[in-house]
Write a protein that holds these residues in place. Structure first.
Motif, mmCIF file in Angstrom:
data_model
loop_
_atom_site.group_PDB
_atom_site.id
_atom_site.type_symbol
_atom_site.label_atom_id
_atom_site.label_comp_id
_atom_site.label_asym_id
_atom_site.label_seq_id
_atom_site.Cartn_x
_atom_site.Cartn_y
_atom_site.Cartn_z
ATOM 1 N N CYS A 74 -4.688 10.009 0.139
ATOM 2 C CA CYS A 74 -5.077 9.280 1.348
ATOM 3 C C CYS A 74 -5.677 10.257 2.350
ATOM 4 O O CYS A 74 -5.277 11.428 2.409
ATOM 5 C CB CYS A 74 -3.867 8.584 1.972
ATOM 6 S SG CYS A 74 -3.240 7.209 0.991
ATOM 7 N N THR A 75 -6.623 9.757 3.133
ATOM 8 C CA THR A 75 -7.300 10.638 4.085
ATOM 9 C C THR A 75 -7.079 10.227 5.539
ATOM 10 O O THR A 75 -7.570 10.883 6.442
ATOM 11 C CB THR A 75 -8.820 10.658 3.808
ATOM 12 O OG1 THR A 75 -9.323 9.324 3.914
ATOM 13 C CG2 THR A 75 -9.117 11.228 2.428
ATOM 14 N N LYS A 79 -1.810 9.550 4.840
ATOM 15 C CA LYS A 79 -1.738 10.797 4.067
ATOM 16 C C LYS A 79 -0.300 11.292 4.004
ATOM 17 O O LYS A 79 0.388 11.394 5.018
ATOM 18 C CB LYS A 79 -2.629 11.867 4.717
ATOM 19 C CG LYS A 79 -2.521 13.229 4.060
ATOM 20 C CD LYS A 79 -3.703 13.483 3.167
ATOM 21 C CE LYS A 79 -3.658 14.897 2.616
ATOM 22 N NZ LYS A 79 -3.567 14.875 1.172
ATOM 23 N N ASP A 80 0.157 11.571 2.775
ATOM 24 C CA ASP A 80 1.490 12.118 2.493
ATOM 25 C C ASP A 80 2.643 11.189 2.881
ATOM 26 O O ASP A 80 3.792 11.619 2.949
ATOM 27 C CB ASP A 80 1.674 13.491 3.140
ATOM 28 C CG ASP A 80 0.719 14.521 2.557
ATOM 29 O OD1 ASP A 80 0.424 14.431 1.343
ATOM 30 O OD2 ASP A 80 0.246 15.391 3.307
ATOM 31 N N LYS A 81 2.348 9.908 3.086
ATOM 32 C CA LYS A 81 3.405 8.918 3.346
ATOM 33 C C LYS A 81 3.933 8.423 2.001
ATOM 34 O O LYS A 81 3.200 8.361 1.008
ATOM 35 C CB LYS A 81 2.856 7.728 4.144
ATOM 36 C CG LYS A 81 2.344 8.090 5.518
ATOM 37 C CD LYS A 81 3.484 8.299 6.474
ATOM 38 C CE LYS A 81 3.035 8.321 7.894
ATOM 39 N NZ LYS A 81 2.887 9.519 8.569
ATOM 40 N N ARG A 105 -9.097 -4.536 5.069
ATOM 41 C CA ARG A 105 -9.317 -3.398 4.170
ATOM 42 C C ARG A 105 -8.145 -3.316 3.195
ATOM 43 O O ARG A 105 -7.025 -3.690 3.531
ATOM 44 C CB ARG A 105 -9.402 -2.090 4.954
ATOM 45 C CG ARG A 105 -10.393 -2.064 6.098
ATOM 46 C CD ARG A 105 -11.830 -2.090 5.691
ATOM 47 N NE ARG A 105 -12.206 -0.900 4.913
ATOM 48 C CZ ARG A 105 -13.409 -0.747 4.367
ATOM 49 N NH1 ARG A 105 -14.336 -1.670 4.493
ATOM 50 N NH2 ARG A 105 -13.687 0.340 3.697
ATOM 51 N N ILE A 106 -8.434 -2.793 2.002
ATOM 52 C CA ILE A 106 -7.386 -2.526 1.022
ATOM 53 C C ILE A 106 -7.531 -1.094 0.526
ATOM 54 O O ILE A 106 -8.635 -0.606 0.301
ATOM 55 C CB ILE A 106 -7.400 -3.536 -0.157
ATOM 56 C CG1 ILE A 106 -6.180 -3.298 -1.060
ATOM 57 C CG2 ILE A 106 -8.715 -3.492 -0.914
ATOM 58 C CD1 ILE A 106 -5.860 -4.454 -1.980
ATOM 59 N N LEU A 107 -6.395 -0.432 0.380
ATOM 60 C CA LEU A 107 -6.327 0.961 -0.049
ATOM 61 C C LEU A 107 -5.900 1.031 -1.510
ATOM 62 O O LEU A 107 -4.947 0.363 -1.916
ATOM 63 C CB LEU A 107 -5.301 1.708 0.811
ATOM 64 C CG LEU A 107 -4.939 3.122 0.364
ATOM 65 C CD1 LEU A 107 -6.087 4.086 0.671
ATOM 66 C CD2 LEU A 107 -3.662 3.584 1.062
ATOM 67 N N ASP A 108 -6.609 1.838 -2.297
ATOM 68 C CA ASP A 108 -6.152 2.204 -3.635
ATOM 69 C C ASP A 108 -5.461 3.552 -3.459
ATOM 70 O O ASP A 108 -6.121 4.588 -3.352
ATOM 71 C CB ASP A 108 -7.335 2.323 -4.591
ATOM 72 C CG ASP A 108 -6.908 2.750 -5.986
ATOM 73 O OD1 ASP A 108 -5.768 3.266 -6.158
ATOM 74 O OD2 ASP A 108 -7.716 2.600 -6.924
ATOM 75 N N PRO A 109 -4.124 3.566 -3.380
ATOM 76 C CA PRO A 109 -3.426 4.813 -3.061
ATOM 77 C C PRO A 109 -3.535 5.883 -4.146
ATOM 78 O O PRO A 109 -3.397 7.063 -3.857
ATOM 79 C CB PRO A 109 -1.973 4.380 -2.856
ATOM 80 C CG PRO A 109 -1.848 3.078 -3.542
ATOM 81 C CD PRO A 109 -3.207 2.446 -3.547
ATOM 82 N N GLU A 110 -3.829 5.487 -5.382
ATOM 83 C CA GLU A 110 -3.970 6.476 -6.448
ATOM 84 C C GLU A 110 -5.263 7.266 -6.311
ATOM 85 O O GLU A 110 -5.348 8.406 -6.740
ATOM 86 C CB GLU A 110 -3.881 5.800 -7.814
ATOM 87 C CG GLU A 110 -2.485 5.275 -8.105
ATOM 88 C CD GLU A 110 -2.386 4.552 -9.437
ATOM 89 O OE1 GLU A 110 -3.435 4.238 -10.051
ATOM 90 O OE2 GLU A 110 -1.252 4.290 -9.856
#
Length: 147
Positions: A74-75, A79-81, A105-110
């Protein structure tokens, strides 16, 4: 039928009808499915906060998942959560006159990638089409509601 039975029957029908209507929303608990393996990947809870939908990973379901994993790629503020509890859906709103939620928005954490989002309940709300895209390019996953 007695008046009491009619009241109970009417109340039961209203509850069943209300439950079916309430299902045509992304709000609830969902099981995401891994595109490559077809196996359950994560359990995500989507909540409504004043007409805006947000979603968090409630638990990881992959057999080899590290329960202490964090979002290394994550940027932003994520990040680091920890992955468990990570907000992956932000800011989706219902489109006028449609059972579609977009604008979020949707995040792809991988991958640490963030995409434009569209959520569409299907099959009476038992499944959810989750579309992430960048411009005209994107992909759609089908999530399954957890009862």
């Amino acid at each position: 039928m007695s008046r009491g039975h009619l009241s109970i029957t009417a109340a039961a029908l209203m509850l069943v009808g209300g439950a079916a209507w309430a299902q045509m929303t992304p709000v609830g608990t969902w099981r995401s499915i891994d595109d490559s393996t077809g196996e359950p990947k994560a359990q995500v809870v989507i909540a409504d906060a004043g007409g805006v939908l947000n979603g968090r990973i409630e638990k990881t379901l992959k057999k080899d998942a590290d329960p202490k994993a964090v979002c290394e790629k994550c940027t932003d503020d994520r990040k680091d959560k920890p992955m468990v509890g990570l907000e992956i859906i932000r800011g989706a709103k219902k489109a006028d006159g449609k059972d579609v939620w977009e604008g979020g928005r949707i995040l792809d954490p991988e991958k640490g990638s963030d995409y434009a989002l569209r959520l569409t309940p299907i099959e009476g709300g038992k499944k959810l089409e989750v579309r992430g895209s960048i411009g005209p390019f994107g992909r759609t996953q089908t999530w399954v509601r957890v009862q």
